[in-house]
Design a protein around this motif. Structure first.
Motif, short mmCIF file in Angstrom:
data_model
loop_
_atom_site.label_atom_id
_atom_site.label_comp_id
_atom_site.label_asym_id
_atom_site.label_seq_id
_atom_site.Cartn_x
_atom_site.Cartn_y
_atom_site.Cartn_z
N LEU A 93 0.87 -1.05 -0.13
CA LEU A 93 -0.18 0.07 -0.12
C LEU A 93 0.89 1.59 -0.05
CD1 LEU A 93 -2.63 -0.99 2.34
CD2 LEU A 93 -3.14 -0.46 -0.22
N LYS A 94 1.91 1.69 0.25
CA LYS A 94 2.56 2.70 0.72
C LYS A 94 3.22 2.33 -0.27
CE LYS A 94 6.42 4.72 3.68
NZ LYS A 94 7.41 4.03 4.32
N ALA A 95 3.39 1.61 -1.38
CA ALA A 95 4.62 1.64 -2.52
C ALA A 95 3.89 2.42 -3.65
CB ALA A 95 4.71 0.37 -2.84
N LEU A 96 2.13 1.51 -3.24
CA LEU A 96 1.57 2.26 -4.17
C LEU A 96 0.96 3.24 -3.99
CD1 LEU A 96 -0.67 -1.03 -4.68
CD2 LEU A 96 1.16 -0.29 -6.01
N ASP A 97 0.48 3.52 -2.56
CA ASP A 97 0.58 5.08 -2.82
C ASP A 97 1.80 6.22 -2.95
OD1 ASP A 97 -2.12 4.96 -1.30
OD2 ASP A 97 -1.21 5.00 0.55
N ALA A 98 2.71 5.68 -3.11
CA ALA A 98 4.50 6.46 -3.30
C ALA A 98 3.98 7.17 -4.89
CB ALA A 98 5.48 6.10 -2.84
N GLY A 99 3.23 6.10 -5.37
CA GLY A 99 3.64 6.30 -7.11
C GLY A 99 3.30 5.00 -7.95
N ALA A 100 3.73 3.57 -7.36
CA ALA A 100 4.44 2.31 -7.78
C ALA A 100 2.95 2.48 -8.39
CB ALA A 100 4.93 1.09 -7.04
#
Length: 219
Positions: A93-100
């Motif tokens: 979730l953190k990676a996707l939130d960051a832009g991944a």
């Protein structure tokens, strides 16, 4: 699906980096543009090569999540695929939130990594199957919380006034029903128009209805 997908790879484990590169080179449609071994080097690599897909590990030196955000903001045509041993829904979730736009676990079948590259290269999201349902639920919950925070909150008196507006009552009639002055009703109307971004009574009613429907959907 693109005919040729250009790829840059960032991982600070030389053996894994070599393995990923060797695997992807077996596919004629993939062209490897470069490699990096840190968050800072990843940012520079993305700037120099502008790949279709940037494969990134999360455990490299530097702030990888911040770098993901920087690459996503500076190079919107580069799709970031996280390939990591960090096996947690929170990391995804953190990676996707960051832009991944993709998240694959190391240890997944090689076919899944290839599928993920193709998927994110086409602009779609890919999440490793082990966590797909949990991550999607997490994204929905986050969006739900965000929508709830953005929903316009009305106080009791404002809700009462809107209730009377729905019955097409005038300011004078509303004042009589609520035992307040007509001037006070006008004051509340001005506040409602500002809150609901409405220009007149009709738009206040429409906006209030839409706001109420949005909050009901979140319950």
């Amino acid at each position: 699906m693109k005919n040729v997908v250009t790829i840059a790879i960032a991982d600070d484990h030389p053996v894994l980096l070599a393995g990923i590169t060797a695997l992807l080179k077996t596919n004629d449609r993939f062209r490897i543009l470069g490699e990096a071994d840190s968050a800072e080097a990843s940012l520079e690599l993305a700037r120099l090569t502008r790949p279709d897909v940037m494969i990134m590990d999360l455990s490299m030196p530097g702030d990888v999540f911040r770098t993901i955000g920087q690459i996503a903001a500076s190079h919107p045509d580069t799709h970031i695929l996280v390939f990591t041993a960090f096996c947690s829904v929170e990391s995804a979730l953190k990676a996707l939130d960051a832009g991944a736009t993709g998240f694959v676990l190391k240890g997944s079948p090689s076919a899944e990594l290839i599928e993920a590259v193709d998927t994110v290269a086409s602009g779609q999201m890919f999440v490793t199957r082990q966590y797909a349902s949990q991550v999607m639920n997490g994204l929905r919950d986050r969006n739900r919380r965000q929508a709830l925070q953005e929903a316009i909150k009305l106080n009791v008196r404002e809700k009462q006034i809107i209730g009377h507006l729905l019955q097409a009552r005038t300011n004078k009639e509303i004042a009589a029903e609520l035992h307040i002055s007509e001037k006070t009703v006008k004051h509340y109307m001005t506040g409602l128009m500002m809150k609901l971004k409405a220009r007149n009574r009709v738009e206040v009613v429409i906006a209030a209805r839409l706001n109420q429907e949005a909050q009901l959907q979140l319950q």
